[in-house]
Write a protein that holds these residues in place. Structure first.
Motif, PDB file in Angstrom:
ATOM      1  N   TYR A  77       0.839  -1.196   0.000  1.00 46.31           N
ATOM      2  CA  TYR A  77       0.000   0.000   0.000  1.00 46.31           C
ATOM      3  C   TYR A  77       0.873   1.245   0.000  1.00 46.31           C
ATOM      4  O   TYR A  77       1.989   1.243   0.517  1.00 46.31           O
ATOM      5  CB  TYR A  77      -0.921   0.007   1.228  1.00 46.31           C
ATOM      6  N   PHE A  78       0.328   2.319  -0.566  1.00 43.39           N
ATOM      7  CA  PHE A  78       1.025   3.603  -0.606  1.00 43.39           C
ATOM      8  C   PHE A  78       0.307   4.575   0.329  1.00 43.39           C
ATOM      9  O   PHE A  78      -0.919   4.739   0.253  1.00 43.39           O
ATOM     10  CB  PHE A  78       1.048   4.157  -2.030  1.00 43.39           C
ATOM     11  N   ILE A  79       1.069   5.200   1.216  1.00 45.77           N
ATOM     12  CA  ILE A  79       0.498   6.142   2.176  1.00 45.77           C
ATOM     13  C   ILE A  79       1.234   7.471   2.077  1.00 45.77           C
ATOM     14  O   ILE A  79       2.364   7.536   1.583  1.00 45.77           O
ATOM     15  CB  ILE A  79       0.569   5.580   3.615  1.00 45.77           C
ATOM     16  N   THR A  80       0.601   8.533   2.541  1.00 40.72           N
ATOM     17  CA  THR A  80       1.178   9.872   2.396  1.00 40.72           C
ATOM     18  C   THR A  80       2.144  10.231   3.515  1.00 40.72           C
ATOM     19  O   THR A  80       2.946  11.149   3.366  1.00 40.72           O
ATOM     20  CB  THR A  80       0.059  10.928   2.350  1.00 40.72           C
ATOM     21  N   GLU A  81       2.073   9.518   4.638  1.00 35.37           N
ATOM     22  CA  GLU A  81       3.004   9.762   5.745  1.00 35.37           C
ATOM     23  C   GLU A  81       3.202   8.467   6.523  1.00 35.37           C
ATOM     24  O   GLU A  81       2.345   7.582   6.505  1.00 35.37           O
ATOM     25  CB  GLU A  81       2.473  10.856   6.679  1.00 35.37           C
ATOM     26  N   LYS A  82       4.352   8.374   7.189  1.00 33.96           N
ATOM     27  CA  LYS A  82       4.642   7.172   7.961  1.00 33.96           C
ATOM     28  C   LYS A  82       3.890   7.259   9.286  1.00 33.96           C
ATOM     29  O   LYS A  82       4.281   7.971  10.202  1.00 33.96           O
ATOM     30  CB  LYS A  82       6.150   7.034   8.204  1.00 33.96           C
ATOM     31  N   THR A  83       2.825   6.517   9.365  1.00 32.33           N
ATOM     32  CA  THR A  83       1.968   6.539  10.540  1.00 32.33           C
ATOM     33  C   THR A  83       1.618   5.114  10.949  1.00 32.33           C
ATOM     34  O   THR A  83       1.601   4.215  10.109  1.00 32.33           O
ATOM     35  CB  THR A  83       0.673   7.337  10.264  1.00 32.33           C
ATOM     36  N   ASN A  84       1.338   4.929  12.231  1.00 32.81           N
ATOM     37  CA  ASN A  84       0.954   3.606  12.731  1.00 32.81           C
ATOM     38  C   ASN A  84      -0.539   3.363  12.615  1.00 32.81           C
ATOM     39  O   ASN A  84      -1.009   2.249  12.873  1.00 32.81           O
ATOM     40  CB  ASN A  84       1.390   3.446  14.191  1.00 32.81           C
ATOM     41  N   GLU A  85      -1.289   4.399  12.226  1.00 30.62           N
ATOM     42  CA  GLU A  85      -2.734   4.277  12.121  1.00 30.62           C
ATOM     43  C   GLU A  85      -3.164   4.502  10.680  1.00 30.62           C
ATOM     44  O   GLU A  85      -3.079   5.615  10.159  1.00 30.62           O
ATOM     45  CB  GLU A  85      -3.429   5.265  13.054  1.00 30.62           C
ATOM     46  N   LEU A  86      -3.605   3.453  10.035  1.00 29.58           N
ATOM     47  CA  LEU A  86      -4.042   3.530   8.647  1.00 29.58           C
ATOM     48  C   LEU A  86      -5.555   3.706   8.601  1.00 29.58           C
ATOM     49  O   LEU A  86      -6.295   3.002   9.292  1.00 29.58           O
ATOM     50  CB  LEU A  86      -3.649   2.261   7.897  1.00 29.58           C
ATOM     51  N   LYS A  87      -5.990   4.647   7.769  1.00 24.46           N
ATOM     52  CA  LYS A  87      -7.424   4.931   7.682  1.00 24.46           C
ATOM     53  C   LYS A  87      -7.851   4.985   6.218  1.00 24.46           C
ATOM     54  O   LYS A  87      -7.072   4.716   5.320  1.00 24.46           O
ATOM     55  CB  LYS A  87      -7.744   6.246   8.396  1.00 24.46           C
ATOM     56  N   GLY A  88      -9.116   5.330   5.995  1.00 22.65           N
ATOM     57  CA  GLY A  88      -9.631   5.519   4.643  1.00 22.65           C
ATOM     58  C   GLY A  88      -9.625   4.252   3.807  1.00 22.65           C
ATOM     59  O   GLY A  88      -9.868   3.143   4.302  1.00 22.65           O
ATOM     60  N   GLU A  89      -9.326   4.415   2.504  1.00 21.93           N
ATOM     61  CA  GLU A  89      -9.391   3.303   1.565  1.00 21.93           C
ATOM     62  C   GLU A  89      -8.381   2.208   1.884  1.00 21.93           C
ATOM     63  O   GLU A  89      -8.654   1.023   1.650  1.00 21.93           O
ATOM     64  CB  GLU A  89      -9.170   3.813   0.136  1.00 21.93           C
ATOM     65  N   THR A  90      -7.220   2.604   2.428  1.00 24.89           N
ATOM     66  CA  THR A  90      -6.210   1.600   2.778  1.00 24.89           C
ATOM     67  C   THR A  90      -6.731   0.679   3.873  1.00 24.89           C
ATOM     68  O   THR A  90      -6.629  -0.555   3.777  1.00 24.89           O
ATOM     69  CB  THR A  90      -4.909   2.279   3.240  1.00 24.89           C
ATOM     70  N   ALA A  91      -7.295   1.264   4.919  1.00 18.88           N
ATOM     71  CA  ALA A  91      -7.850   0.461   6.014  1.00 18.88           C
ATOM     72  C   ALA A  91      -9.010  -0.398   5.525  1.00 18.88           C
ATOM     73  O   ALA A  91      -9.147  -1.569   5.920  1.00 18.88           O
ATOM     74  CB  ALA A  91      -8.301   1.379   7.151  1.00 18.88           C
ATOM     75  N   PHE A  92      -9.842   0.167   4.658  1.00 15.11           N
ATOM     76  CA  PHE A  92     -10.986  -0.581   4.130  1.00 15.11           C
ATOM     77  C   PHE A  92     -10.510  -1.787   3.325  1.00 15.11           C
ATOM     78  O   PHE A  92     -11.048  -2.892   3.469  1.00 15.11           O
ATOM     79  CB  PHE A  92     -11.848   0.331   3.256  1.00 15.11           C
TER      80      PHE A  92
END
Length: 237
Positions: free
Chosen positions: A4-19
């Motif tokens: 998956y591609f995310i905009t920042e390095k975070t431990n909490e994934l939300k939105g379409e990635t989490a879905f």
């Protein structure tokens, strides 16, 4: 392994990635995924999955796939399905950027009010293709109103032209060096107008043939990208 591609390095994934992780793939805690941000990818483990959020723990940074050459595909606007094919497969061939541009013989045209929506559609296709082909980053996708709106700052500029069968594209590609930027322009279904060819020549484009056959526009760009990719692979070995 899902990437998956995310905009920042975070431990909490939300939105379409989490879905996608929780609902589409039905993944569970302790399963591993790959997360990419800014061209750097990490191996991560799922800690927990809630309704709207997936918590992860980063395990290690993954080795990157070197991209020593920036390749820009300038694609003459074709029918809708052709743009989708180009967005998907050019991404899989490692293109850095795709620019769609209407040309004199383009069969379709985009209304200004629909351009953003269409580019978003093509970017989503490129995103999914980047995920499945395990790219480190998603290519840029944009639209220019005409050829004279393009920036021509490349080390190599080539335009695919069916009447130049004697100019070996492979011989041209052999001149690519590490760190170079490359632009390859492919016309729409109806081909490239003579005035357009003259304009491109004034900008430094060299006309090249892509084999001995006439290729459809969405196939021509893939032929060109595959030749470049094969050359770069041979140089890296």
């Amino acid at each position: 392994m899902q990437r998956y591609f995310i905009t920042e390095k975070t431990n909490e994934l939300k939105g379409e990635t989490a879905f996608h992780i929780g609902k589409v793939m039905r993944m569970r805690p302790k399963e591993q995924i790959e997360l990419c941000v800014g061209g750097v990818c990490f191996l991560a483990e799922i800690v927990s999955i809630d309704k709207d959020m997936v918590e992860v723990q980063y395990l290690k940074e993954l080795a990157s796939v070197p991209n020593h050459v920036k390749i820009t595909l300038i694609q003459g606007l074709g029918k809708q399905d052709k743009q989708e094919i180009v967005s998907k497969y050019a991404t899989e061939f490692g293109v850095s950027e795709i620019i769609f541009v209407p040309m004199k013989r383009s069969i379709v045209s985009y209304d200004s009010s629909s351009i953003d929506k269409k580019m978003d559609r093509f970017l989503k296709i490129a995103y999914e293709a980047s995920r499945l082909s395990h790219r480190d980053a998603v290519p840029q996708i944009s639209y220019k109103e005409s050829l004279d709106k393009l920036e021509y700052r490349f080390d190599h500029l080539w335009v695919a032209y069916e009447n130049d069968k004697d100019v070996s594209f492979l011989d041209c590609v052999k001149n690519i060096q590490k760190g170079d930027s490359v632009a390859i322009l492919v016309g729409p279904e109806g081909g490239i107008d003579e005035k357009e060819l003259a304009f491109l020549a004034s900008k430094g484009f060299q006309r090249v043939g892509l084999g001995k056959r006439i290729l459809q526009t969405e196939i021509a760009c893939l032929y060109a990208l595959s030749v470049i990719d094969a050359h770069l692979e041979s140089q890296s070995n």
